[in-house]
Design a protein around this motif. Sequence first.
Motif, PDB file in Angstrom:
ATOM      1  N   LYS A   1       0.830  -1.215   0.000  1.00  0.00           N
ATOM      2  CA  LYS A   1       0.000   0.000   0.000  1.00  0.00           C
ATOM      3  C   LYS A   1       0.861   1.261   0.000  1.00  0.00           C
ATOM      4  O   LYS A   1       0.448   2.296  -0.507  1.00  0.00           O
ATOM      5  CB  LYS A   1      -0.912   0.021   1.228  1.00  0.00           C
ATOM      6  CG  LYS A   1      -2.064  -0.954   1.161  1.00  0.00           C
ATOM      7  CD  LYS A   1      -2.873  -0.874   2.455  1.00  0.00           C
ATOM      8  CE  LYS A   1      -4.036  -1.816   2.496  1.00  0.00           C
ATOM      9  NZ  LYS A   1      -4.764  -1.741   3.778  1.00  0.00           N
ATOM     10  N   GLN A   2       2.057   1.161   0.593  1.00  0.00           N
ATOM     11  CA  GLN A   2       2.959   2.312   0.648  1.00  0.00           C
ATOM     12  C   GLN A   2       3.731   2.492  -0.663  1.00  0.00           C
ATOM     13  O   GLN A   2       4.514   3.429  -0.800  1.00  0.00           O
ATOM     14  CB  GLN A   2       3.946   2.154   1.811  1.00  0.00           C
ATOM     15  CG  GLN A   2       3.288   2.222   3.172  1.00  0.00           C
ATOM     16  CD  GLN A   2       4.255   1.879   4.298  1.00  0.00           C
ATOM     17  OE1 GLN A   2       5.468   1.882   4.114  1.00  0.00           O
ATOM     18  NE2 GLN A   2       3.707   1.588   5.463  1.00  0.00           N
ATOM     19  N   GLY A   3       3.530   1.569  -1.610  1.00  0.00           N
ATOM     20  CA  GLY A   3       4.130   1.740  -2.924  1.00  0.00           C
ATOM     21  C   GLY A   3       5.405   0.953  -3.164  1.00  0.00           C
ATOM     22  O   GLY A   3       6.042   1.120  -4.204  1.00  0.00           O
ATOM     23  N   PHE A   4       5.795   0.093  -2.235  1.00  0.00           N
ATOM     24  CA  PHE A   4       6.988  -0.719  -2.454  1.00  0.00           C
ATOM     25  C   PHE A   4       6.721  -1.730  -3.561  1.00  0.00           C
ATOM     26  O   PHE A   4       5.601  -2.212  -3.722  1.00  0.00           O
ATOM     27  CB  PHE A   4       7.382  -1.462  -1.169  1.00  0.00           C
ATOM     28  CG  PHE A   4       8.022  -0.584  -0.128  1.00  0.00           C
ATOM     29  CD1 PHE A   4       9.401  -0.489  -0.034  1.00  0.00           C
ATOM     30  CD2 PHE A   4       7.234   0.148   0.750  1.00  0.00           C
ATOM     31  CE1 PHE A   4       9.991   0.315   0.930  1.00  0.00           C
ATOM     32  CE2 PHE A   4       7.803   0.963   1.704  1.00  0.00           C
ATOM     33  CZ  PHE A   4       9.185   1.046   1.794  1.00  0.00           C
ATOM     34  N   SER A   5       7.756  -2.066  -4.310  1.00  0.00           N
ATOM     35  CA  SER A   5       7.606  -3.029  -5.411  1.00  0.00           C
ATOM     36  C   SER A   5       7.561  -4.449  -4.845  1.00  0.00           C
ATOM     37  O   SER A   5       8.007  -4.708  -3.730  1.00  0.00           O
ATOM     38  CB  SER A   5       8.775  -2.912  -6.385  1.00  0.00           C
ATOM     39  OG  SER A   5       9.961  -3.411  -5.781  1.00  0.00           O
ATOM     40  N   TYR A   6       7.030  -5.358  -5.654  1.00  0.00           N
ATOM     41  CA  TYR A   6       7.004  -6.771  -5.253  1.00  0.00           C
ATOM     42  C   TYR A   6       8.423  -7.261  -4.962  1.00  0.00           C
ATOM     43  O   TYR A   6       8.652  -8.004  -4.010  1.00  0.00           O
ATOM     44  CB  TYR A   6       6.396  -7.637  -6.359  1.00  0.00           C
ATOM     45  CG  TYR A   6       4.941  -7.393  -6.639  1.00  0.00           C
ATOM     46  CD1 TYR A   6       4.044  -7.079  -5.624  1.00  0.00           C
ATOM     47  CD2 TYR A   6       4.442  -7.504  -7.926  1.00  0.00           C
ATOM     48  CE1 TYR A   6       2.701  -6.875  -5.891  1.00  0.00           C
ATOM     49  CE2 TYR A   6       3.096  -7.305  -8.206  1.00  0.00           C
ATOM     50  CZ  TYR A   6       2.233  -6.992  -7.181  1.00  0.00           C
ATOM     51  OH  TYR A   6       0.904  -6.799  -7.446  1.00  0.00           O
ATOM     52  N   GLN A   7       9.355  -6.831  -5.779  1.00  0.00           N
ATOM     53  CA  GLN A   7      10.738  -7.270  -5.616  1.00  0.00           C
ATOM     54  C   GLN A   7      11.317  -6.767  -4.296  1.00  0.00           C
ATOM     55  O   GLN A   7      11.960  -7.514  -3.570  1.00  0.00           O
ATOM     56  CB  GLN A   7      11.585  -6.776  -6.794  1.00  0.00           C
ATOM     57  CG  GLN A   7      13.012  -7.284  -6.745  1.00  0.00           C
ATOM     58  CD  GLN A   7      13.807  -6.867  -7.977  1.00  0.00           C
ATOM     59  OE1 GLN A   7      13.345  -6.053  -8.773  1.00  0.00           O
ATOM     60  NE2 GLN A   7      14.983  -7.435  -8.125  1.00  0.00           N
TER      61      GLN A   7
END
Length: 185
Positions: free
Chosen positions: A115-121
């Motif tokens: 939700k905070q925008g971090f990528s899956y990686q």
Amino acid sequence: MSDIHLLLEKLSEREIYLLKVMGEYPLRIDKGVWILYEIPINVVAHGKNYLRTKIFREIRTLEEIGLTEKQNNEIHLNHLGQKVAKYVQERDQKLYEESKSKREAESNAIIELYKQGFSYQDIGTQYNISENRVRQQVAEYVKKRDQKLYEESKSKREAESNAMLELYKQGFSYQDIGTQYNISK
């Protein structure tokens, strides 16, 4: 260390599994080893000879340790066996619940990072899981969220529909009801 812990140290994982099964159902031995469920199941009917030998050895170990007793062709847990089986089931349930709680906490943290925008990686690297596993967890979250929103919307629509029907029964016209609910004909 308690007596139960000392007994468990002497048992293999398969013997502990057999003990848990016998905590719920006795066994019968004739041309095979049967678990006496509602419909008995022959554990080694189609197994190789080494499987039969292994199960018989495990049953004998439980008997030698003093956890089982024979009654005719049936093998039941005695009082100590029931106590050990109950302990193992409670221990396993506690471990399962702790593991489930830990997985849920980790999953919630993963969703928060998403939700905070971090990528899956980036999330996968932080939790030492694959990018695909992160994607799966996010997809599960989105599916649950969408299902919840759909149910809430459906409930709201049903309530609104019932309210409109009540107004109609009270004599309001379609036009009055439509105006009140901002609906055209």
